[in-house]
Design a protein around this motif. Structure first.
Motif, PDB file in Angstrom:
ATOM      1  N   ALA A  56       0.820  -1.216   0.000  1.00 35.08           N
ATOM      2  CA  ALA A  56       0.000   0.000   0.000  1.00 35.08           C
ATOM      3  C   ALA A  56       0.855   1.268   0.000  1.00 35.08           C
ATOM      4  CB  ALA A  56      -0.927  -0.017   1.210  1.00 35.08           C
TER       5      ALA A  56
ATOM      6  N   GLY B  76       3.537   3.435  -1.135  1.00 31.48           N
ATOM      7  CA  GLY B  76       4.419   3.452  -2.303  1.00 31.48           C
ATOM      8  C   GLY B  76       4.483   4.840  -2.901  1.00 31.48           C
ATOM      9  N   LEU B  77       4.761   4.870  -4.191  1.00 31.90           N
ATOM     10  CA  LEU B  77       4.848   6.166  -4.863  1.00 31.90           C
ATOM     11  C   LEU B  77       3.552   6.930  -4.707  1.00 31.90           C
ATOM     12  CD1 LEU B  77       6.629   4.884  -8.075  1.00 31.90           C
ATOM     13  CD2 LEU B  77       7.628   6.314  -6.298  1.00 31.90           C
TER      14      LEU B  77
ATOM     15  N   ASN C 181       1.793   7.276  -2.082  1.00 32.91           N
ATOM     16  CA  ASN C 181       1.777   8.042  -0.833  1.00 32.91           C
ATOM     17  C   ASN C 181       2.754   9.207  -0.858  1.00 32.91           C
ATOM     18  OD1 ASN C 181       1.141   5.166  -0.395  1.00 32.91           O
ATOM     19  ND2 ASN C 181       0.634   5.893   1.647  1.00 32.91           N
TER      20      ASN C 181
ATOM     21  N   SER D 244      -3.721  -0.067  -2.868  1.00 32.95           N
ATOM     22  CA  SER D 244      -3.407  -1.191  -3.777  1.00 32.95           C
ATOM     23  C   SER D 244      -4.634  -2.006  -4.147  1.00 32.95           C
ATOM     24  CB  SER D 244      -2.380  -2.147  -3.158  1.00 32.95           C
ATOM     25  OG  SER D 244      -1.214  -1.491  -2.824  1.00 32.95           O
TER      26      SER D 244
ATOM     27  N   ALA E  85      -3.810  -7.463  -5.805  1.00 35.20           N
ATOM     28  CA  ALA E  85      -2.605  -7.567  -4.973  1.00 35.20           C
ATOM     29  C   ALA E  85      -2.993  -7.928  -3.537  1.00 35.20           C
ATOM     30  CB  ALA E  85      -1.828  -6.256  -5.002  1.00 35.20           C
TER      31      ALA E  85
ATOM     32  N   SER F 172       6.038  -2.081  -3.113  1.00 37.89           N
ATOM     33  CA  SER F 172       4.779  -2.067  -3.862  1.00 37.89           C
ATOM     34  C   SER F 172       4.908  -2.880  -5.143  1.00 37.89           C
ATOM     35  CB  SER F 172       4.377  -0.643  -4.247  1.00 37.89           C
ATOM     36  OG  SER F 172       4.091   0.098  -3.100  1.00 37.89           O
TER      37      SER F 172
ATOM     38  N   SER G 276       4.422  -6.585  -4.991  1.00 38.70           N
ATOM     39  CA  SER G 276       3.050  -7.074  -4.851  1.00 38.70           C
ATOM     40  C   SER G 276       2.347  -7.128  -6.200  1.00 38.70           C
ATOM     41  CB  SER G 276       2.260  -6.239  -3.849  1.00 38.70           C
ATOM     42  OG  SER G 276       1.956  -4.971  -4.379  1.00 38.70           O
TER      43      SER G 276
HETATM   44  N1  PHE Z   1      -0.424   1.356  -3.402  1.00 33.23           N
HETATM   45  C1  PHE Z   1       0.731   1.594  -4.199  1.00 33.23           C
HETATM   46  C2  PHE Z   1       1.179   3.042  -4.016  1.00 33.23           C
HETATM   47  O1  PHE Z   1       0.614   3.761  -3.268  1.00 33.23           O
HETATM   48  C3  PHE Z   1       0.516   1.330  -5.636  1.00 33.23           C
HETATM   49  C4  PHE Z   1      -0.057  -0.002  -5.929  1.00 33.23           C
HETATM   50  C5  PHE Z   1      -1.265  -0.103  -6.564  1.00 33.23           C
HETATM   51  C6  PHE Z   1       0.619  -1.161  -5.542  1.00 33.23           C
HETATM   52  C7  PHE Z   1      -1.840  -1.335  -6.790  1.00 33.23           C
HETATM   53  C8  PHE Z   1       0.071  -2.408  -5.782  1.00 33.23           C
HETATM   54  C9  PHE Z   1      -1.147  -2.490  -6.391  1.00 33.23           C
HETATM   55  O2  PHE Z   1       2.112   3.442  -4.644  1.00 33.23           O
END
Ligand code: PHE
Length: 445
Positions: A23, A25-26, A28, A230, A235, A322, A325
């Motif tokens: 969750a 990742g880029l 956020n 995510s 995922a 991320s 996943s």
């Molecule tokens: N949640 C991740 C983020 O915030 C992006 C992501 C989306 C990862 C869907 C896995 C599946 O960057």
């Protein structure tokens, strides 16, 4: 297809770290601050928090639960819970295709982050080089070689972790990377309270000013709550399938959603306190906020190169936990359905995604003039997935959980019938309606 023993997390903590790794990742650290910056700050943040609570959290529970009960990959879980020819498996397919496409360009952006780690190590984001910092990103974009190198590097790291397996790969590395990420984040977060911009940053993020309300920010907030948790691509479903059926889906979902939200807000505080410490810098500089505005500010502060290094390392780890996943969704599917070893699957699928990603890596240089419907490959994959495939996947999963698995499943999650009913109806009506409104407005605009 015969599945005898499926791998599982070693326990609750393994799941929490891996799922929050997915969750956080880029979305956020890169996207949330710039989207908040463009959409008026506090108003957007408030909508975002509401969307996480009313749409993101129920959708998260739904997706987790489909995996946890289905005990299989994103397509097979629907078949296990319904029947072999179940049409709901289309939701799993949407997820699979979305993971494939998203990873191909997510890895390109992940590559930029590693390039910036490298630049920071070499002192290029420092007062000595202040005059050139704003050209670092355009230079990287213009170089097909650098783009390719770091994209392949990022994909290789992703494949390396996934091929080692659920416990020895995903769990083992997220158990290392997530605490480091949290440590760096806290360091930068507390440091930001010593900056002159902290007051303005807090005001910008948390002052609700109705005059900056717009329906666009509301729609952005719904879409972003899916991406940041995510959701919609299987995922969380796949990670949920490695979880024991007895674990509490609600408690785990709440923990991950809270962690994700707190980290996005902390990233916002870190970035905006830096932005507001410099008079004349605007919070609404868009996607360049992290790669141009911020490095410029780092280059202007004492010890800035170390802050820059800590910051980009933090982002690099967040992106990597991320991307694994996303790859896992496709690898779990192929490995289980076609009885091919995990190692072989990870290498093959990773290789194909890396090759596809070259189209995105070249979108800012050799292929910059090649467009499909007026979009470069990078933008095409981005739009296709975030506006269409992810919402469709999320819609399918919520409807399936709400109408097929509930109220029984909700009653297993909550002992209180009122709580169970709230979850059921959020997944039956509220989440699908929110998703449809977002898709509809995108099509109409
Ligand atoms: N949640 C991740 C983020 O915030 C992006 C992501 C989306 C990862 C869907 C896995 C599946 O960057």
């Amino acid at each position: 297809m015969a599945q005898t023993e499926r791998a599982h997390w070693s326990g609750r903590l393994g799941f929490i770290l891996a799922a929050s790794g997915s969750a956080v990742g880029l979305g956020n650290i890169w996207k949330f601050p710039y989207v908040a910056g463009e959409n008026g700050g506090g108003v957007f943040v408030l909508f975002y928090l509401l969307c996480i609570a009313l749409v993101g959290l129920p959708a998260f529970i739904a997706e987790l639960r489909v995996g946890q009960q289905g005990q299989a990959n994103a397509v097979q879980s629907f078949k296990n819970l319904d029947h072999a020819g179940s049409k709901w498996r289309v939701a799993g397919w949407c997820g699979l295709v979305a993971s494939f496409l998203i990873l191909s360009f997510y890895s390109v952006v992940g590559g930029w982050v590693f390039d910036f780690v490298w630049l920071a190590i070499h002192g290029e984001i420092s007062p000595d080089n202040a005059a050139n910092v704003s050209t670092l990103l355009p230079e990287l974009h213009a170089s097909a070689f650098r783009q390719t190198f770091w994209h392949l590097f990022f994909m290789a790291a992703t494949v390396f972790i996934v091929l080692a397996g659920v416990k020895d790969g995903l769990e083992r590395y997220t158990k290392i990377l997530m605490p480091v990420l949290l440590g760096l984040l806290m360091l930068l977060f507390f440091r930001s309270f010593a900056t002159p911009g902290i007051g303005k940053a807090l005001e910008f993020l948390f002052r609700f000013d109705l005059s900056s309300f717009s329906t666009d920010s509301l729609l952005e907030a719904v879409g972003h709550s899916f991406f940041t948790l995510s959701l919609g691509m299987g995922a969380i479903l796949t990670y949920g399938s490695y979880l024991d059926k007895k674990e509490s889906a609600f408690r785990l979902s709440l923990t991950v959603a809270l962690l994700d939200t707190v980290i996005a807000l902390a990233a916002g505080v870190i970035i905006f306190s830096t932005v507001f410490s410099n008079p004349g810098t605007e919070p609404n500089s868009g996607p360049g906020l992290m790669f141009i505005t911020l490095p410029l500010l780092f280059a202007d502060m004492d010890g800035g190169q170390y802050v820059a290094l800590a910051f980009f390392l933090l982002v690099a780890f967040a992106a990597l936990t991320s991307s694994v996943s996303m790859l896992e969704v496709v690898v779990a599917y192929w490995h289980e359905q076609h009885n091919v070893s995990r190692k072989k699957t990870a290498l093959t699928v990773g290789g194909i995604i890396a090759a596809l990603g070259l189209l995105s890596a070249f979108s800012t240089n050799v292929l910059a003039d090649v467009t499909v419907y007026g979009l470069t490959f990078f933008d095409l994959f981005d739009k296709l997935t975030s506006l269409f495939l992810l919402p469709m996947g999320g819609l399918g999963i919520s409807l399936f959980f709400g109408w097929k698995m509930c109220p029984k499943s909700a009653n297993q999650i909550f002992s209180n019938p009122l709580h169970a009913a709230v979850l059921t109806w959020l997944c039956r009506i509220v989440v699908p309606a929110a998703v449809l409104i977002v898709i509809g407005s995108e099509i109409l605009s």
